[in-house]
Design a protein around this motif. Structure first.
Motif, PDB file in Angstrom:
ATOM      1  N   ALA A 248       1.475  -0.122  13.926  1.00 24.75           N
ATOM      2  CA  ALA A 248       1.017  -1.411  13.403  1.00 24.75           C
ATOM      3  C   ALA A 248       1.811  -1.788  12.157  1.00 24.75           C
ATOM      4  N   PRO A 249       2.216  -3.046  12.022  1.00 23.39           N
ATOM      5  CA  PRO A 249       2.872  -3.467  10.793  1.00 23.39           C
ATOM      6  C   PRO A 249       1.887  -3.437   9.636  1.00 23.39           C
ATOM      7  N   SER A 250       2.398  -3.515   8.429  1.00 19.93           N
ATOM      8  CA  SER A 250       1.533  -3.428   7.264  1.00 19.93           C
ATOM      9  C   SER A 250       0.571  -4.603   7.198  1.00 19.93           C
ATOM     10  N   VAL A 251      -0.571  -4.352   6.566  1.00 23.51           N
ATOM     11  CA  VAL A 251      -1.521  -5.420   6.285  1.00 23.51           C
ATOM     12  C   VAL A 251      -0.937  -6.349   5.231  1.00 23.51           C
ATOM     13  N   SER A 252      -0.228  -5.748   4.281  1.00 20.87           N
ATOM     14  CA  SER A 252       0.360  -6.533   3.200  1.00 20.87           C
ATOM     15  C   SER A 252       1.699  -5.932   2.823  1.00 20.87           C
ATOM     16  N   TYR A 253       2.694  -6.795   2.639  1.00 22.25           N
ATOM     17  CA  TYR A 253       3.994  -6.342   2.167  1.00 22.25           C
ATOM     18  C   TYR A 253       4.511  -7.363   1.176  1.00 22.25           C
ATOM     19  N   ASP A 254       5.082  -6.856   0.069  1.00 18.66           N
ATOM     20  CA  ASP A 254       5.616  -7.786  -0.922  1.00 18.66           C
ATOM     21  C   ASP A 254       6.790  -7.159  -1.644  1.00 18.66           C
ATOM     22  N   ALA A 401     -16.128  10.516  -2.818  1.00 19.09           N
ATOM     23  CA  ALA A 401     -16.905   9.660  -1.915  1.00 19.09           C
ATOM     24  C   ALA A 401     -17.294   8.326  -2.526  1.00 19.09           C
ATOM     25  N   PHE A 402     -16.678   7.920  -3.637  1.00 17.61           N
ATOM     26  CA  PHE A 402     -17.047   6.671  -4.298  1.00 17.61           C
ATOM     27  C   PHE A 402     -16.401   5.458  -3.631  1.00 17.61           C
ATOM     28  N   ASN A 403     -17.150   4.376  -3.506  1.00 25.51           N
ATOM     29  CA  ASN A 403     -16.624   3.065  -3.104  1.00 25.51           C
ATOM     30  C   ASN A 403     -15.837   3.092  -1.793  1.00 25.51           C
ATOM     31  N   THR A 404     -16.250   3.897  -0.849  1.00 21.77           N
ATOM     32  CA  THR A 404     -15.481   4.078   0.390  1.00 21.77           C
ATOM     33  C   THR A 404     -15.516   2.863   1.311  1.00 21.77           C
ATOM     34  N   SER A 405     -16.309   1.847   0.981  1.00 24.39           N
ATOM     35  CA  SER A 405     -16.339   0.645   1.821  1.00 24.39           C
ATOM     36  C   SER A 405     -15.610  -0.535   1.196  1.00 24.39           C
ATOM     37  N   ALA A 406     -15.081  -0.371  -0.041  1.00 23.77           N
ATOM     38  CA  ALA A 406     -14.378  -1.466  -0.712  1.00 23.77           C
ATOM     39  C   ALA A 406     -13.017  -1.687  -0.052  1.00 23.77           C
ATOM     40  N   THR A 407     -12.556  -2.947  -0.015  1.00 21.43           N
ATOM     41  CA  THR A 407     -11.369  -3.283   0.787  1.00 21.43           C
ATOM     42  C   THR A 407     -10.314  -4.118   0.050  1.00 21.43           C
ATOM     43  N   ARG A 408     -10.319  -4.078  -1.279  1.00 23.59           N
ATOM     44  CA  ARG A 408      -9.251  -4.758  -2.010  1.00 23.59           C
ATOM     45  C   ARG A 408      -8.305  -3.699  -2.588  1.00 23.59           C
ATOM     46  N   ASP A 409      -6.995  -3.965  -2.453  1.00 23.91           N
ATOM     47  CA  ASP A 409      -5.994  -2.986  -2.867  1.00 23.91           C
ATOM     48  C   ASP A 409      -4.804  -3.707  -3.486  1.00 23.91           C
ATOM     49  N   GLY A 410      -4.107  -3.020  -4.382  1.00 26.35           N
ATOM     50  CA  GLY A 410      -2.952  -3.655  -5.005  1.00 26.35           C
ATOM     51  C   GLY A 410      -2.390  -2.858  -6.146  1.00 26.35           C
ATOM     52  N   ILE A 411      -2.181  -3.522  -7.294  1.00 26.00           N
ATOM     53  CA  ILE A 411      -1.529  -2.896  -8.433  1.00 26.00           C
ATOM     54  C   ILE A 411      -2.363  -3.066  -9.700  1.00 26.00           C
ATOM     55  N   ARG A 412      -2.129  -2.175 -10.642  1.00 32.81           N
ATOM     56  CA  ARG A 412      -2.823  -2.212 -11.931  1.00 32.81           C
ATOM     57  C   ARG A 412      -1.815  -1.902 -13.020  1.00 32.81           C
ATOM     58  N   ILE A 413      -1.757  -2.744 -14.046  1.00 31.10           N
ATOM     59  CA  ILE A 413      -0.875  -2.535 -15.190  1.00 31.10           C
ATOM     60  C   ILE A 413      -1.701  -2.702 -16.452  1.00 31.10           C
ATOM     61  N   VAL A 414      -1.666  -1.690 -17.304  1.00 26.39           N
ATOM     62  CA  VAL A 414      -2.584  -1.652 -18.446  1.00 26.39           C
ATOM     63  C   VAL A 414      -2.166  -2.608 -19.546  1.00 26.39           C
ATOM     64  N   ASP A 415      -0.861  -2.770 -19.790  1.00 29.14           N
ATOM     65  CA  ASP A 415      -0.450  -3.641 -20.885  1.00 29.14           C
ATOM     66  C   ASP A 415       0.724  -4.515 -20.446  1.00 29.14           C
ATOM     67  N   ALA A 416       1.138  -5.400 -21.319  1.00 27.93           N
ATOM     68  CA  ALA A 416       2.238  -6.318 -21.017  1.00 27.93           C
ATOM     69  C   ALA A 416       3.561  -5.753 -21.509  1.00 27.93           C
ATOM     70  N   GLY A 417       3.725  -4.458 -21.398  1.00 29.47           N
ATOM     71  CA  GLY A 417       4.947  -3.806 -21.877  1.00 29.47           C
ATOM     72  C   GLY A 417       6.020  -3.731 -20.823  1.00 29.47           C
ATOM     73  N   ARG A 418       6.636  -2.541 -20.663  1.00 26.52           N
ATOM     74  CA  ARG A 418       7.810  -2.385 -19.813  1.00 26.52           C
ATOM     75  C   ARG A 418       7.483  -2.172 -18.349  1.00 26.52           C
ATOM     76  N   ALA A 419       6.266  -1.848 -18.007  1.00 24.41           N
ATOM     77  CA  ALA A 419       5.948  -1.453 -16.632  1.00 24.41           C
ATOM     78  C   ALA A 419       6.338  -2.538 -15.637  1.00 24.41           C
ATOM     79  N   ARG A 420       7.032  -2.121 -14.551  1.00 25.94           N
ATOM     80  CA  ARG A 420       7.427  -3.030 -13.488  1.00 25.94           C
ATOM     81  C   ARG A 420       7.162  -2.343 -12.166  1.00 25.94           C
ATOM     82  N   ILE A 421       6.667  -3.110 -11.186  1.00 24.30           N
ATOM     83  CA  ILE A 421       6.323  -2.571  -9.880  1.00 24.30           C
ATOM     84  C   ILE A 421       7.017  -3.386  -8.807  1.00 24.30           C
ATOM     85  N   ASP A 422       7.505  -2.704  -7.768  1.00 19.16           N
ATOM     86  CA  ASP A 422       8.247  -3.383  -6.713  1.00 19.16           C
ATOM     87  C   ASP A 422       7.817  -2.844  -5.349  1.00 19.16           C
ATOM     88  N   ASP A 423       8.116  -3.621  -4.297  1.00 16.39           N
ATOM     89  CA  ASP A 423       7.975  -3.208  -2.895  1.00 16.39           C
ATOM     90  C   ASP A 423       6.614  -2.608  -2.596  1.00 16.39           C
TER      91      ASP A 423
END
Length: 427
Positions: A248-254, A401-423
């Protein structure tokens, strides 16, 4: 997509594994062990080319000792989806025709191409040769933003007896000339791991790698070709198009390959919109995602709705920060989710947390591998089991076993510094 071969390392042991597989063909040598990396395990593999992939009378070859089978077995590709489409005596024109009849454009997987020796022997004009190879690559790549991985193999030289099989015998210099054309063709495609070159020419030994007919590889030659292919794949990135683990192809790709912006991430390449929590803004900078607004909100995250509780999340940590960043999964709101927090440098710089009613609790020990700038991080959450990979190798295994029915996924960045996320890939 901003991936380069230098940024990711996934199959660092592949070449050694294939060489061990070849050694297993020799008496008294131990059999090969499977590749431990998951990067290409389970992909669809199709081999195209000339007679080197086919059993030849008088060479002593059998299907299991041919390079397509060695590559298939050493990488752990899908045994039900693989196919050997090589043709004895084929020219590049015939290989292109076979691809158009057998490869469905838009399919995912791994494709190898070893097919220029007959063009060399028949002195096919360079322009025709190059057009056929480009036609093959373009057909297999298709029009999808997620092309498969294509390995173009530099061909090998023959003995005088092998060259004499052609009406006008070619020379080693002719092989080199056509191989140089292949180098230029591969270099003309995006250097993102989708079209790569495998060098079977270097290290080729006519005395030990050619069968008595003077042209076709013996077992050692087949192993040499297979090792060249897996060496070329040693840094192939984990990405959509390789069809990893599931058809199956990905649910989300960016790839985040959109104009710079500070007001949000917009939509991923599947058309799904991001939403944020924590009252902060995310943005895009030079093809990467980042946190565009400051503040002290640790609960900031940008996610898409996948409608899947069991997920497989992969991303590239292009740049790190001392505050923390990484994937987030099974998010239900700003105060309840899981996160992999990557901060600073050194072993132990990545830890798994769950946030329950606004409070962070570490789950298990830190990852056994350091996450460095450019590392691919992958989280697999299956029911209560959590596995995390760094550049394809397992670095964490735990349960919660926490939150096993939650369905939102993605990225988290704590501050507006150097962190960069790709693909970002979410399955």
């Amino acid at each position: 997509m901003r991936m380069t071969l230098a940024r990711r390392s996934a199959l660092t042991t592949a070449a050694a594994v294939v060489l061990a597989a070849v050694a297993a063909l020799m008496p008294g040598v131990a059999h090969a062990v499977p590749v431990t990396s998951d990067s290409l395990r389970g992909v669809r593999y199709v081999a195209y080319g000339h007679s080197f992939g086919q059993v030849q009378p008088g060479t002593g070859s059998v299907p299991g000792t041919l390079y397509p089978s060695l590559v298939r077995d050493s990488l752990g590709t899908d045994p039900a989806a693989w196919s050997n489409q090589t043709i004895s005596g084929a020219s590049t024109a015939q290989i292109l025709s076979r691809a158009r009849n057998t490869w469905k454009r838009g399919d995912y997987g791994l494709v190898t191409y070893l097919g220029n020796q007959n063009d060399v022997g028949r002195h096919v004009p360079a322009a025709t040769f190059q057009a056929n190879v480009r036609g093959f690559i373009d057909w297999v790549r298709g029009t999808s933003p997620f092309p498969p991985t294509i390995v173009i193999v530099l061909d090998t030289t023959s003995t005088p007896a092998g060259y004499a099989r052609y009406p006008v015998p070619p020379t080693d210099a002719d092989v080199v000339r056509y191989n140089n054309a292949l180098r230029k063709i591969v270099a003309s495609y995006p250097q993102d791991g989708t079209v790569v070159l495998a060098d079977a020419f270097t290290g080729w030994d006519k005395a030990t790698m050619i069968s008595p007919d003077g042209q076709h590889p013996n077992d050692a030659g087949q192993a040499h070709i297979a090792a060249a292919i897996t060496t070329a794949l040693a840094s192939t990135p984990f990405r959509e198009g390789q069809n990893v683990l599931t058809p199956a192809p990905s649910v989300s790709y960016d790839s985040f390959n959109r104009p710079n912006q500070t007001t949000g991430l917009g939509k991923d390449l599947h058309g799904r919109s991001y939403s944020t929590v924590g009252g902060v803004k995310y943005g895009i900078s030079n093809g990467t995602a980042y946190r565009a607004s400051g503040g002290a909100a640790r609960e900031s995250a940008a996610t898409v709705e996948t409608r899947k509780a069991d997920v497989d999340v992969s991303l590239t940590m292009t740049a790190l920060s001392s505050k923390g960043a990484g994937p987030v999964w099974r998010l239900s709101n700003s105060k309840n989710y899981y996160a992999l927090d990557v901060h600073g440098s050194g072993k132990g710089n990545a830890k798994v947390y769950k946030r329950v009613n606004g409070r962070f609790t570490q789950i298990g020990k830190a990852l056994s591998s350091e996450v460095k700038p450019g590392s691919t991080v992958r989280v697999r959450a299956d029911s209560t089991k959590i596995k995390i990979y760094v550049n394809g190798s397992i670095a964490y295994s735990g349960q919660d076993a926490f939150n096993t029915s939650a369905t939102r996924d993605g990225i988290r960045i704590v501050d507006a510094g150097r962190a960069r996320i790709d693909d970002l890939i979410i399955r």
